[in-house]
Write a protein that holds these residues in place. Sequence first.
Motif, PDB file in Angstrom:
ATOM      1  N   LEU A  13      42.078  12.764   9.322  1.00  0.00           N
ATOM      2  CA  LEU A  13      41.312  12.657   9.355  1.00  0.00           C
ATOM      3  C   LEU A  13      40.391  11.726   8.033  1.00  0.00           C
ATOM      4  O   LEU A  13      39.929  11.042   7.830  1.00  0.00           O
ATOM      5  CB  LEU A  13      40.205  14.172   8.627  1.00  0.00           C
ATOM      6  N   ALA A  14      41.840  11.462   7.140  1.00  0.00           N
ATOM      7  CA  ALA A  14      41.611  10.018   5.962  1.00  0.00           C
ATOM      8  C   ALA A  14      41.204   8.667   6.752  1.00  0.00           C
ATOM      9  O   ALA A  14      40.317   8.291   5.967  1.00  0.00           O
ATOM     10  CB  ALA A  14      42.819  10.489   4.947  1.00  0.00           C
ATOM     11  N   GLN A  15      41.630   8.484   7.704  1.00  0.00           N
ATOM     12  CA  GLN A  15      41.843   7.348   8.465  1.00  0.00           C
ATOM     13  C   GLN A  15      40.263   7.267   8.997  1.00  0.00           C
ATOM     14  O   GLN A  15      40.077   6.491   9.489  1.00  0.00           O
ATOM     15  CB  GLN A  15      42.988   7.408   9.192  1.00  0.00           C
ATOM     16  N   GLU A  16      39.756   8.003   8.928  1.00  0.00           N
ATOM     17  CA  GLU A  16      38.236   8.126   9.747  1.00  0.00           C
ATOM     18  C   GLU A  16      37.509   7.072   9.227  1.00  0.00           C
ATOM     19  O   GLU A  16      37.304   7.357   7.800  1.00  0.00           O
ATOM     20  CB  GLU A  16      37.411   9.517   9.857  1.00  0.00           C
ATOM     21  N   THR A  17      37.343   5.750   9.511  1.00  0.00           N
ATOM     22  CA  THR A  17      36.316   4.669   8.843  1.00  0.00           C
ATOM     23  C   THR A  17      34.487   5.562   8.649  1.00  0.00           C
ATOM     24  O   THR A  17      33.924   4.600   8.294  1.00  0.00           O
ATOM     25  CB  THR A  17      36.927   3.576   9.482  1.00  0.00           C
ATOM     26  N   THR A  18      33.814   5.741  10.460  1.00  0.00           N
ATOM     27  CA  THR A  18      32.385   5.960  10.766  1.00  0.00           C
ATOM     28  C   THR A  18      32.167   6.749   9.312  1.00  0.00           C
ATOM     29  O   THR A  18      32.846   8.377   8.655  1.00  0.00           O
ATOM     30  CB  THR A  18      32.404   5.751  12.237  1.00  0.00           C
ATOM     31  N   GLN A  19      30.745   6.440   8.547  1.00  0.00           N
ATOM     32  CA  GLN A  19      30.260   7.138   7.807  1.00  0.00           C
ATOM     33  C   GLN A  19      29.896   8.733   8.368  1.00  0.00           C
ATOM     34  O   GLN A  19      30.561   9.318   7.333  1.00  0.00           O
ATOM     35  CB  GLN A  19      29.161   6.613   7.799  1.00  0.00           C
ATOM     36  N   GLU A  20      30.060   9.207   9.180  1.00  0.00           N
ATOM     37  CA  GLU A  20      29.447  10.161   9.662  1.00  0.00           C
ATOM     38  C   GLU A  20      30.149  11.270  10.021  1.00  0.00           C
ATOM     39  O   GLU A  20      30.199  11.916   9.715  1.00  0.00           O
ATOM     40  CB  GLU A  20      27.953  10.310  10.429  1.00  0.00           C
ATOM     41  N   ARG A  21      31.584  10.848   9.769  1.00  0.00           N
ATOM     42  CA  ARG A  21      32.180  11.464  10.399  1.00  0.00           C
ATOM     43  C   ARG A  21      33.049  12.537   9.425  1.00  0.00           C
ATOM     44  O   ARG A  21      33.941  12.486   9.367  1.00  0.00           O
ATOM     45  CB  ARG A  21      33.729  10.611  11.700  1.00  0.00           C
ATOM     46  N   GLN A  22      33.177  11.280   8.019  1.00  0.00           N
ATOM     47  CA  GLN A  22      33.342  11.244   6.880  1.00  0.00           C
ATOM     48  C   GLN A  22      33.760  12.864   6.426  1.00  0.00           C
ATOM     49  O   GLN A  22      34.238  13.540   5.555  1.00  0.00           O
ATOM     50  CB  GLN A  22      33.667  10.233   6.091  1.00  0.00           C
ATOM     51  N   ALA A  23      32.106  13.408   6.900  1.00  0.00           N
ATOM     52  CA  ALA A  23      32.533  15.321   5.867  1.00  0.00           C
ATOM     53  C   ALA A  23      33.392  15.755   6.921  1.00  0.00           C
ATOM     54  O   ALA A  23      33.109  17.167   6.854  1.00  0.00           O
ATOM     55  CB  ALA A  23      30.221  15.143   6.509  1.00  0.00           C
ATOM     56  N   LEU A  24      34.001  15.232   8.259  1.00  0.00           N
ATOM     57  CA  LEU A  24      34.344  16.227   9.075  1.00  0.00           C
ATOM     58  C   LEU A  24      35.963  17.564   8.355  1.00  0.00           C
ATOM     59  O   LEU A  24      35.490  18.280   8.765  1.00  0.00           O
ATOM     60  CB  LEU A  24      35.732  15.594  10.346  1.00  0.00           C
ATOM     61  N   TYR A  25      36.263  16.675   7.275  1.00  0.00           N
ATOM     62  CA  TYR A  25      37.355  17.604   6.282  1.00  0.00           C
ATOM     63  C   TYR A  25      36.483  19.236   6.254  1.00  0.00           C
ATOM     64  O   TYR A  25      36.589  19.687   6.103  1.00  0.00           O
ATOM     65  CB  TYR A  25      37.978  16.989   5.508  1.00  0.00           C
ATOM     66  N   GLY A  26      35.517  18.624   5.461  1.00  0.00           N
ATOM     67  CA  GLY A  26      34.871  19.791   4.758  1.00  0.00           C
ATOM     68  C   GLY A  26      34.344  20.842   5.841  1.00  0.00           C
ATOM     69  O   GLY A  26      34.986  22.668   5.607  1.00  0.00           O
ATOM     70  N   GLN A  27      34.068  20.077   7.223  1.00  0.00           N
ATOM     71  CA  GLN A  27      33.006  21.424   8.001  1.00  0.00           C
ATOM     72  C   GLN A  27      34.843  22.311   8.637  1.00  0.00           C
ATOM     73  O   GLN A  27      34.449  23.050   9.193  1.00  0.00           O
ATOM     74  CB  GLN A  27      32.760  20.608   9.420  1.00  0.00           C
ATOM     75  N   LEU A  28      35.507  21.414   8.956  1.00  0.00           N
ATOM     76  CA  LEU A  28      36.721  22.130   8.884  1.00  0.00           C
ATOM     77  C   LEU A  28      37.432  23.220   8.132  1.00  0.00           C
ATOM     78  O   LEU A  28      38.028  24.358   9.241  1.00  0.00           O
ATOM     79  CB  LEU A  28      37.805  20.449   9.391  1.00  0.00           C
ATOM     80  N   VAL A  29      37.202  23.272   7.318  1.00  0.00           N
ATOM     81  CA  VAL A  29      37.600  24.150   6.499  1.00  0.00           C
ATOM     82  C   VAL A  29      36.698  25.241   5.782  1.00  0.00           C
ATOM     83  O   VAL A  29      37.329  26.063   6.239  1.00  0.00           O
ATOM     84  CB  VAL A  29      37.683  23.774   4.887  1.00  0.00           C
ATOM     85  N   ASN A  30      35.293  25.247   6.540  1.00  0.00           N
ATOM     86  CA  ASN A  30      34.586  26.064   6.875  1.00  0.00           C
ATOM     87  C   ASN A  30      34.860  26.541   8.222  1.00  0.00           C
ATOM     88  O   ASN A  30      34.577  27.636   7.728  1.00  0.00           O
ATOM     89  CB  ASN A  30      33.631  25.239   7.241  1.00  0.00           C
ATOM     90  N   SER A  31      35.687  25.788   9.176  1.00  0.00           N
ATOM     91  CA  SER A  31      35.713  26.883  10.534  1.00  0.00           C
ATOM     92  C   SER A  31      37.078  27.604  10.287  1.00  0.00           C
ATOM     93  O   SER A  31      36.756  28.646  11.123  1.00  0.00           O
ATOM     94  CB  SER A  31      35.609  25.851  12.062  1.00  0.00           C
ATOM     95  N   TYR A  32      37.738  26.832   9.976  1.00  0.00           N
ATOM     96  CA  TYR A  32      39.138  27.674   9.550  1.00  0.00           C
ATOM     97  C   TYR A  32      38.758  28.928   8.203  1.00  0.00           C
ATOM     98  O   TYR A  32      39.293  30.152   9.086  1.00  0.00           O
ATOM     99  CB  TYR A  32      40.129  26.810   8.663  1.00  0.00           C
ATOM    100  N   LYS A  33      37.898  29.414   7.554  1.00  0.00           N
ATOM    101  CA  LYS A  33      37.756  30.182   6.389  1.00  0.00           C
ATOM    102  C   LYS A  33      36.579  31.016   7.975  1.00  0.00           C
ATOM    103  O   LYS A  33      37.307  32.783   7.703  1.00  0.00           O
ATOM    104  CB  LYS A  33      36.719  29.888   5.902  1.00  0.00           C
ATOM    105  N   TRP A  34      35.845  30.226   8.409  1.00  0.00           N
ATOM    106  CA  TRP A  34      35.492  31.623   9.614  1.00  0.00           C
ATOM    107  C   TRP A  34      36.640  32.388  10.299  1.00  0.00           C
ATOM    108  O   TRP A  34      36.453  33.066  10.333  1.00  0.00           O
ATOM    109  CB  TRP A  34      33.900  30.921  10.818  1.00  0.00           C
TER     110      TRP A  34
END
Lengths: 209, 295
Positions: B86-107
């Motif tokens: 995910l760190a290699q993602e270059t598009t702006q809107e996808r860079q927030a994915l890591y946060g969402q991933l962590v959230n869904s993991y918590k869920w």
Amino acid sequence: MGVTILTQFPTENRTGPQTIDVLSKRISALGASQQGQFLVDCETYTSAPQLGHQRIVHVLHNSEQPATVFSILESGTKTIPLATDGLFDLLMMKMSSFYTSKKQTKAESKGPRFEIGDFCVKLGTVTISSNFKGILVEVEYRPCVVPVMCWDLMKEFLQGFLGLSGPTNPPAYLQNRMQEIYSPLDTVHQYLEHFTMFRKMPGGVGMRP
Amino acid sequence: MERDLAQLNVALNSVKVLRSNVRSVFESVGNGLRADHGDDGKENKYIIELQELLTTVNNNLRDVENAVASLTPPPGAFSLGNTTYLAQETTQERQALYGQLVNSYKWTDKIREYSALAGNILQTNSFNKTYKTLSTTKRRKTQTSNHNVSPEVIENLITGIDRLFPDVTITTNRPFVPNPVVQASLGRVLKSIIGFKGLMIEWVVVKAHAEASDQWSDSRYKVFQKVTENCHAAMCHFHSPMMPDLAVRSFMHWFHSYNTLFSAPCKRCGNHIHNNLPATWRDLRTLEPYHEECK
């Protein structure tokens, strides 16, 4: 297309229209609603003598299957049923030199058609060359396609509004076919059976227009 | 793990306190002499204040060092699995994915925790929706998940039912891979279209053989509409989340009793017809036929 039972209803000392009226009132009281009219007619053709052995073709129409012409060929021991589309009538006209119809034998049954639950009830006035002959009651139970499964149920329904005049045994034509899947041709066969009986009746009986 | 977390929290807190106190030192230095130092010996007062602040900072620094010393360093680098990409993602809107991933993991973690709790509670207070009582040992053996089952398990169940009743013909259709839509023909009487969701029956429609085999439209015949209604009732009655395969089997057993739909008279009144319908209800336990009004 479900199992259909055709039965004759005695007129006793009523006229045809009176009998239909009585039966209509009874079936309406049970909760039926009238859904138009129906008509079944039968024309009988006999083969010309030069064709040798005599054959008879009955051509029937049923308003329930308006696009189909049913015909039953009787040649000695065998009967061959046929279901064709409307053009068969024109074919019969083309063959008028081989098969001729006696105008006095045109039989028809027509009258009101009722629906009640899954049942379809038809009260037919039978006329042969426009002479009144009797009353035929047709009851169809549409969800069921095997006569043996629903015969008891239909007997109960028929006796429910015909009273003691209701049938106690399945129609003769159906008795050998109780296990088979019912088709519109079976209805046509039953009509033919009754029309043949009416034709054989002496002219005076039941002649109340 | 728990202890490590507590220590980490203590260390982070002391770092926070240190930062805040260092900030007040710089504030004081930046402001210089203020009016509240008075006129007499204001330099001295200022120096004492600065000294006090520096002592606090010193103490805090010691705290931080103590706290850090008690932490155990992690063994080697963290493995983030596929998420490192995910760190290699270059598009702006996808860079927030890591946060969402962590959230869904918590869920999912929470769901697992709560469902384990709920499972324990349900196991001690079992509720029986079927009449059959089974020993607890047997129940544990058949316990399976209902929602997420492999297609083979469902396939086995369906072929099992198919073999159980010779006059029920079953054809399976899978518009969505794990969830089959089964068409069960009962002799020459009727057919039903049964939609599965995992191992559970989700939808049932009963129709005449001549009618279309979709599961969305009702039959045009009153008797089959009524049977459909009754099937829904039975489906809910037999539903049992603990033993989904048994629920399906009991339902099919009950459904099989409709092979006498047109021929069997009502057990109560002895007649075939009531309200222009045959006996459309089958008792759930005895499978005896009854009219809707007689049951």
